[in-house]
Motif scaffolding. Structure first.
Motif, PDB file in Angstrom:
ATOM      1  N   GLN A 273       0.813  -1.203   0.000  1.00  0.00           N
ATOM      2  CA  GLN A 273       0.000   0.000   0.000  1.00  0.00           C
ATOM      3  C   GLN A 273       0.857   1.267   0.000  1.00  0.00           C
ATOM      4  O   GLN A 273       0.403   2.312  -0.449  1.00  0.00           O
ATOM      5  N   LYS A 274       2.092   1.152   0.506  1.00  0.00           N
ATOM      6  CA  LYS A 274       2.992   2.300   0.488  1.00  0.00           C
ATOM      7  C   LYS A 274       4.378   1.832   0.047  1.00  0.00           C
ATOM      8  O   LYS A 274       4.945   0.919   0.641  1.00  0.00           O
ATOM      9  N   LEU A 275       4.898   2.477  -0.989  1.00  0.00           N
ATOM     10  CA  LEU A 275       6.223   2.147  -1.536  1.00  0.00           C
ATOM     11  C   LEU A 275       6.923   3.439  -1.932  1.00  0.00           C
ATOM     12  O   LEU A 275       6.505   4.116  -2.874  1.00  0.00           O
ATOM     13  N   TYR A 276       7.979   3.766  -1.194  1.00  0.00           N
ATOM     14  CA  TYR A 276       8.730   4.986  -1.527  1.00  0.00           C
ATOM     15  C   TYR A 276      10.078   4.931  -0.807  1.00  0.00           C
ATOM     16  O   TYR A 276      10.133   4.511   0.348  1.00  0.00           O
ATOM     17  N   PHE A 277      11.173   5.226  -1.513  1.00  0.00           N
ATOM     18  CA  PHE A 277      11.310   5.655  -2.896  1.00  0.00           C
ATOM     19  C   PHE A 277      12.061   4.593  -3.677  1.00  0.00           C
ATOM     20  O   PHE A 277      13.055   4.060  -3.208  1.00  0.00           O
ATOM     21  N   LEU A 278      11.592   4.323  -4.881  1.00  0.00           N
ATOM     22  CA  LEU A 278      12.166   3.299  -5.734  1.00  0.00           C
ATOM     23  C   LEU A 278      12.944   3.971  -6.855  1.00  0.00           C
ATOM     24  O   LEU A 278      12.445   4.877  -7.510  1.00  0.00           O
ATOM     25  N   GLU A 279      14.201   3.528  -7.056  1.00  0.00           N
ATOM     26  CA  GLU A 279      15.038   4.066  -8.131  1.00  0.00           C
ATOM     27  C   GLU A 279      14.701   3.287  -9.408  1.00  0.00           C
ATOM     28  O   GLU A 279      15.167   2.164  -9.615  1.00  0.00           O
ATOM     29  N   VAL A 280      13.890   3.899 -10.264  1.00  0.00           N
ATOM     30  CA  VAL A 280      13.314   3.116 -11.362  1.00  0.00           C
ATOM     31  C   VAL A 280      14.243   2.964 -12.553  1.00  0.00           C
ATOM     32  O   VAL A 280      13.978   2.141 -13.438  1.00  0.00           O
TER      33      VAL A 280
END
Length: 1006
Positions: free
Chosen positions: A755-762
């Protein structure tokens, strides 16, 4: 015997395998040659073949024996399993029954005057419930860890499978033995319980002993009714406010609600106003009624009429007790119809109380008034349905008033020439004691009264200060204080009691974050799932209810009105700790407590590294469910390794703000772990075994140095919250490089519960990662960094699949990278949007976000003023425009624009030189900040239109602007800002993020 046979067969089969397998043949040959160096090579092969055949025969014999034994054992196991299943289900039902009894028993066990047998019985019952919970969790873990090897005809694989089955059976037999022992223990407890009379719980889980709270002789609340007016301290302002509400204003019937925590002086204030001569003259009749928890409305009305008649010197109507309910209400209404009445209902707990009294209190146009005192803000809120309501939230005493009251109580003596004055040598100690009272009048009066009986020297007073927790439980001067504070806890519905006890886990004066607290509640299973709501929403409602019940104090509120930081009053915390200890809820480990044992406690708070490690290591209690560490202690290297070995039933591990730098590989042992908090630790790498934590729901990696998540993270299909980043406060701020996210191998799409995902280096996963993001349809919050232009369409498509998304944070990989998000159907529930990238134009979907409360644009390079497009966002509370989000020279805020905006931040807009604010624009704005705008050299004159502005901040702004508003330098524009309560100048003084100085500007409002 069977296990021994398996071991033998396993060893022989291994040798057999070792000889037969081609890659081991040369090694076997070498062994033979070493023993018989002169032997002809051809005979070596013959010998090896003989050895192989011998081992083959031996292995077959062993396996044959094992299979026979396993057949017999399996037959016996079928019968055992039937009994085991019945016993297991039986103790699960027994646990539910025990929990139902404990709802009533908890209060009796916590009562200082309760029967000793009562307390012992409840303690035994609670220990039994703990053992049952442990057995259930151990069995669940045992089932989950059963290995089912891939079917293989090989002898070795078969034997490994047999060995594991035997191990599993042993484990289950051990659990079965424990179940039998528990059943025996419970049987004994039940036999002893026949002499105890525990009643069933009410539906809401509250105790049936509420009737004991009637105001009677010796009731701790009785003293509030007999305080002389000269003894009342600190109530001057609320007294005047309430008197105005009573004798002035509308002739319509109205209700005044005085709300506050126990011991704050609600009854004292109400009685003080009720007995005022001006108030007495204004009303024809008055009635003061204490509302017990076991009241009936009928008894309440009869008592009210009796007191009203006495106050008006009139006879009491005959036959009140014989009237039916409807007739009684009519009689009361008729009596009050021609009168200006005042009725004070003291100590109301029930929300629907207003409904019950509404029909008996006529709205006769003569200015009838009703006062209620309550600890629950919801009681006051509910009353608005039936009455015109004025709510007065009573505040704690100010420091000066608290000191005045303390001195009156602690230094009263008819023979002393220093009556009411603190001796100089006791001043420091007295101030420390007053601080512990936290502005709570009842506490000040009680502790001051205790100290008035002590010798006036610092040694005696230090004893009281240092042993306050003990004194609260046994000292006659303080027992009433304890009882008053305990009433609010005792009145809680059962589902909130454990939540309230959790505040005792945290150290004294600790600022408790809402998110951290509520996530711990969820992991512990305290939060009951409600249809249509996330667990976070339900947990936040629990916290709000505790706040409204005046048990929890709010320290900081976010811009959106949500609680950010909270805590409990120090003395209430002492009461909680006492209850916590009695209920084996948590053991708080302090310095020099190494000799203590933690008993059967379910939680353990670490405040000392060495002693805590020793106590945990020596403990025989393997059923601990939660471990917390505070105070930035440095834990021993083997600390985490030891607890992962010993406490396999853990659900919560919290190391926030500690010096943990290594997570051992055996972390995977903690099958039941739901919450792992490594926030602000020095951890750099997560072990691969983290993939075994299949029940993990929260993994908090904020401000850690974890840069890559192991691929095994994809196994955590129940993971809901994954905040992970590091912010570089040690250097100059850079919008794109201030925050460092985390990289991840393929598999993010497996985490479907996120439900919460931060921060992803895309940029690490690129377009493939964008495709996987589509699978995360439950996301409420997404933060991604290092986005490239070519990802925009794929990212937009992924976001469109996230129907619940409320917060989106997108940062480009470089300042000149354009990111244009285009949605066929934009995220309609979005509340927070952070967009840090160059955009060709303001997206047309942003003005359509009717739930948006926070918008932050950075690096956008917009050439046209965007304000006209977003000014009508109906719920926008905060707007940040940073780092050339707009590259024009003038911003224009038009009349009626931004109707709810509270905070506005204009930072590093390099070309901005003018801000126009029409009258009627930004009419709710409270905080306005300017930072690093080099061309803005004149303060916007339209600031004088912002009547609700509370704070105006200038940071790193041109000298001309700063001097123009400073009255000390004769600033010509001072009149523009002189109505604002707080105007502040901030100037950087170093290279680090927090290296700055603050200087307030004197205004007429401060």
């Amino acid at each position: 015997m069977v296990i021994k046979a398996i071991k033998i067969a396993h060893q022989k089969a291994a040798i057999f395998f070792h000889i037969q397998h081609s890659k081991h043949f040369n090694k076997a040959k070498a062994i033979v040659l070493k023993k018989q160096p002169k032997q002809h090579p051809s005979s070596i092969y013959v010998e090896l073949a003989e050895v192989a055949r011998w081992y083959d025969e031996m292995a077959e014999t062993a396996v044959s024996f094992v299979l026979q034994q396993l057949y017999q054992l399996t037959t016996e196991e079928v019968n055992f399993q039937k009994g085991f299943k019945n016993d297991f289900e039986g103790i699960k039902l027994e646990l539910e029954s025990i929990k139902a009894f404990l709802k009533d028993a908890d209060q009796r066990a916590g009562d200082e005057e309760g029967d000793t047998n009562d307390t012992i019985w409840v303690k035994q019952l609670r220990e039994a419930s703990f053992r049952i919970e442990d057995v259930i969790d151990e069995y669940t873990m045992d089932v989950a860890y059963r290995v089912n090897p891939h079917h293989s005809p090989s002898l070795l694989a078969s034997l490994k499978k047999f060995a594991h089955q035997i191990k599993t059976l042993n484990s289950r037999h051990r659990i079965a033995s424990e179940i039998q022992d528990i059943k025996s223990t419970i049987g004994g407890i039940k036999e002893r319980s026949q002499s105890f009379n525990f009643q069933q719980s009410f539906p809401d889980g509250s105790s049936s002993s509420r009737g004991a709270r009637d105001l009677k002789w010796g009731d701790p609340r009785m003293g509030s009714h007999f305080i002389r007016e000269t003894e009342v301290v600190g109530f001057e302002s609320p007294r005047d406010e309430l008197m105005n509400c009573l004798v002035k204003g509308s002739n319509e019937r109205s209700l005044i609600s005085i709300v506050g925590m126990g011991g704050l002086g609600k009854t004292t204030l109400a009685k003080h106003v009720f007995d005022n001569q001006q108030v007495k003259k204004h009303f024809h009749c008055r009635s003061f009624i204490t509302v017990s928890q076991s009241y009936t409305m009928r008894e309440l009305l009869i008592e009210m009429v009796r007191k009203l008649c006495k106050d008006a010197n009139e006879p009491v109507p005959k036959g009140l007790h014989e009237m039916d309910d409807n007739t009684l209400i009519v009689e009361v209404r008729q009596y009050l119809e021609s009168k200006t009445f005042l009725v004070l209902f003291d100590d109301v707990w029930k929300e629907s109380f207003a409904d019950e009294i509404e029909h008996a209190m006529p709205n006769n146009g003569k200015g009838g008034r009703i006062i209620i005192t309550t600890r629950n803000l919801q009681v006051a809120a509910y009353s608005k349905k039936s009455f015109h309501v004025h709510v007065h939230e009573l505040q704690h005493l100010t420091r000066d008033k608290a000191w005045d009251l303390f001195c009156r109580k602690a230094f009263r003596s008819d023979s002393s020439e220093h009556e009411g004055k603190c001796p100089e040598d006791l001043k420091e100690m007295s101030e420390e004691i007053v601080k512990k009272c936290g502005g709570l009048p009842l506490a000040i009066v009680a502790i001051g009264g205790l100290l008035s009986t002590k010798a006036k020297n610092m040694f005696e007073w230090r004893k009281v200060s240092q042993n306050l927790r003990t004194e609260l439980g046994r000292n006659a001067h303080l027992i009433n204080l304890t009882r008053i504070l305990s009433l609010s806890y005792d009145d809680l519905p059962y589902y909130l009691k454990s939540c309230m006890l959790y505040f005792g886990v945290y150290p004294e004066d600790y600022s408790i974050k809402r998110k951290r607290l509520t996530r711990q509640w969820m992991a512990e299973g305290f939060v009951i799932q409600e249809e249509g709501k996330t667990p976070e929403e339900v947990a936040e409602e629990y916290l709000v209810e505790l706040i409204q019940r005046s048990l929890v104090q709010v320290s900081r509120i976010g811009f959106d009105g949500k609680v950010k930081i909270c805590q409990v009053h120090d003395l209430l915390r002492e009461v909680i700790i006492k209850k916590m200890k009695k209920l084996s809820f948590c053991h708080v480990m302090h310095e020099n407590d190494e000799q203590e044992t933690i008993g059967i406690t379910r939680r353990f708070t670490v405040a000392s590294s060495t002693s805590s490690n020793n106590v945990l290591t020596k403990s025989s209690n393997s059923g601990i469910r939660a471990i917390f560490t505070f105070n930035k202690i440095e834990l021993p290297e083997n600390f985490l390794d030891e607890i992962s070995k010993k406490f396999k039933l853990l659900k919560v591990l919290d190391f926030e703000n500690n010096l943990v730098n290594h997570i051992p590989n055996n972390l995977g042992n903690l099958y039941h772990l739901k919450y792992l908090n490594l926030n602000h630790t020095k951890v750099e790498v997560l072990p691969r075994s983290i993939g075994k934590l299949v029940n993990l729901e929260t993994l908090d990696l904020r401000q850690t140095h974890v840069k890559m998540l192991p691929k095994e993270i994809k196994n955590l299909t129940k993971l809901r919250l994954l905040p992970v980043y590091y912010r570089k406060y040690e250097g100059h701020y850079s919008m794109l490089n201030f925050t460092i996210g985390v990289k991840m191998h393929k598999g993010i799409g497996c985490l479907k519960s996120l439900q919460k995902l931060y921060f992803l280096e895309v940029d690490h996963g690129g377009l493939d990662l964008m495709q996987e993001l589509k699978e995360l349809t439950q996301l409420r919050k997404l933060g991604i960094r290092r986005v490239k232009t070519e990802y925009a369409n794929a990212l937009s498509a992924a976001i469109e699949e996230m129907n619940h998304l409320e917060s989106l944070n997108v940062s480009a990989i470089a300042e000149d990278e354009s990111i244009d998000l285009n949605f066929v159907s934009p995220p309609s529930h979005l509340r927070v949007l952070n967009l840090k990238a160059k955009i060709t134009r303001l997206p047309n979907w942003i003005p359509k976000l009717k739930y948006l409360v926070k918008l932050r644009l950075g690096l956008s390079k917009l050439e046209e003023d965007p304000l006209d497009l977003i000014k009508d966002l109906p719920n926008l509370l905060r707007l940040n425009m940073w780092d050339d989000a707009y590259v024009g020279e003038r911003l224009h805020f038009k009349t009626g624009g931004f109707p709810k905006l509270l905070e506005l931040d204009l930072t590093r807009l390099s070309k901005l030189n003018d801000v126009c604010i029409e009258k009627g624009a930004l009419h709710c704005l409270e905080h306005f900040r300017f930072k690093g705008n080099p061309q803005l050299k004149v303060v916007p004159k339209d600031l004088k239109h912002l009547e609700k502005l509370k704070f105006l901040g200038f940071a790193d702004m041109p000298v001309e602007l700063v001097e123009s508003i400073d009255p000390d330098t004769g600033g010509q524009d001072y009149e523009i800002i002189m109505h604002i309560p707080l105007v502040q100048i901030r100037q950087n003084v170093g290279s680090r993020f927090h290296d700055y100085e603050l200087r307030p500007i004197r205004t007429l409002a401060n």
